[in-house]
Design an enzyme around this catalytic site. Structure first.
Site: not given
Ligand SMILES: *Cc1c(COP(=O)(O)O)cnc(C)c1O
Length: 463
Positions: A73, A125-126, A216, A218, A259, A453
């Protein structure tokens, strides 16, 4: 030896059978799904290009790591292994695992954004935008103009418009700008890269106004690969050196590890300065929302796989093959006169559906039309990145018109082979040949109030 594509730098040790339904079955399935690709069962899809997030194939080493994962843990050895990998690659003093990218956003943004603040990004990103807004702050996009022209080829279409960013800071007042976010690669603009010079320029403005800079991250490794190809200063640098050059400019990062880190679930927060006053509130929020700091919402085995994936994602052979897959598909589309966001980005091909179906207006969703046709043609699942995804004006409830009508073919990492790419190309070519016969698009017959969507139901408009 002349080959037209970059071959896979791996061989296959385990297989997962997939099956193409008959055309009649596919037509019946998509109709039963109310023409919404999110309603299709995964089993009914032959090539699944809905997303590259968490859909990647782990390596034998990563699977071996799953078996070695330490499920203590507190203070598991897998956690320490991950910390070391994170510090080594990014050069940051503090690394916090979390369960996915949006969790990193939730934990970090709440420590620095409140009502009345503004956050500026090359493009949010959304979920990132959603977490800025959930803090009561406002999210403003500030990407270079060329990102909005699909046919214009430029090396770094993901860049921040730095001049405009500085103007925005002066307009809002520097004291009201709580955060600058550089998204690498720029997902919403089609996986387009950001140059190191651009990140340096953004960083200089942030220093001048004393505003924190978040990456950010990813698709940091794909971004580094593009930098090596396209930014002269880095042509002889290693991917790891380029990553250091990018992250040295920022104060912190949030990352979805689903990613470029090639795992199925995971995320990270990084803070450069190990003595930052942010670390205590990050830890407190992590414990409340994700779990104790040494596991952050993940199993020990996930931490172990993540630590290995961080390194595998940087291998140059792998990145060359991955970007090579996109470039191969893009070259076949060029030959066929099919337009897409060019040059092709890092994680997918964004087809210009408006160019393929000029007869279909934005309010009949050309991006969705192409997504449905791809499924009917070859069992390929893609998705609309256009007016269908954008939705309605929150005040008037009227359908908004998006800058683009894209259909996105997002490519999972190490999952599909060369022949699958040929099927993607052949399917698009076949659809283009009969595109003029498709006279009408879709109408929405039911939709939820937000993020429609994912759940909306559509019907084909009869001629
Ligand atoms: C996928 C993504 C996120 C969010 O990550 P999740 O793992 O889906 O929660 C944030 N910013 C970018 C650029 C992304 O591609």
């Amino acid at each position: 030896m002349a080959i037209k594509y970059i071959p896979e730098p791996f061989r296959i040790k385990m297989v997962e059978p997939i099956k193409m339904l008959t055309r009649e079955e596919r037509e019946q399935r998509i109709k039963a799904a109310k023409y919404n690709v999110f309603n299709l069962a995964g089993q009914d899809v032959y090539i699944d290009l809905l997303t590259d997030s968490g859909t990647n194939a782990m390596s034998d080493q990563m699977w071996a790591g799953i078996m070695r994962g330490d499920e203590a843990y507190a203070g598991s050895s897998s956690y320490y292994k991950l910390l070391e990998a994170g510090k080594d690659i990014f050069g940051y003093g503090f690394i916090q695992p979390v369960h996915q990218g949006r969790a990193a956003e939730k934990v970090l943004f709440g420590t620095m954004l409140q009502q009345g603040k503004v956050a500026i990004s090359n493009m949010f990103f959304d979920t990132t935008r959603a977490h800025v807004e959930l803090c009561g702050a406002r999210a403003v996009d500030c990407v270079v103009e060329e990102a909005k022209d699909p046919v214009k080829r430029a090396p770094f279409k993901g860049n921040m418009d730095v001049e405009k960013m500085e103007k925005l800071i002066l307009e809002y007042g520097a004291e009201n700008v709580g955060l600058i976010v550089v998204t690498i690669t720029n997902n919403s603009a089609g996986g387009q890269p950001v140059s190191v010079q651009n990140i340096r320029d953004v960083s200089a403005v942030c220093r001048k106004f004393n505003i924190p800079l978040n990456i950010d991250a990813a698709r940091y490794a794909e971004n580094a690969y593009f930098v090596k190809q396209r930014e002269a200063e880095f042509k002889d640098a290693s991917i790891k050196e380029i990553i250091r050059a990018m992250f040295d400019c920022a104060d912190m990062f949030t990352m979805s590890a689903k990613k470029d880190t090639v795992v199925n679930m995971g995320g990270l927060i990084g803070v450069k300065n190990a003595d930052s006053p942010l670390i205590l509130p990050i830890k407190a929020r992590c414990i409340s929302y994700e779990g104790f700091t040494t596991y952050g919402g993940l199993a020990g085995r996930d931490l172990e796989a993540l630590a290995i994936g961080l390194y595998e994602g940087l291998e140059e052979d792998y990145l060359k093959y991955r970007i090579g897959q996109m470039e191969y598909l893009a070259a076949r589309l060029d030959d066929a006169g099919i337009a897409y966001q060019a040059p092709v980005g890092g994680h997918g091909v964004f087809i210009d559906a408006k160019a393929m179906f000029p007869q279909i207006p934005y309010y009949e969703f050309p991006g969705q039309v192409l997504a449905v046709e791809l499924y009917k043609e070859a069992g390929i699942r893609s998705c609309d990145i256009g007016s269908y995804m954008l939705g309605n004006d929150p005040d008037t409830r009227e359908q908004l018109q998006a800058d683009f009508e894209f259909t996105r073919l997002a490519i999972p990492r190490r999952v599909y082979t060369q022949s699958h790419f040929d099927i993607m190309a052949e399917a698009l070519i076949a659809i283009k040949a009969r595109a003029h016969e498709i006279k009408r698009g879709y109408k929405i017959v039911w939709e939820p109030p937000i993020l429609r969507h994912f759940q909306a139901e559509l019907a084909a408009i009869e001629e």
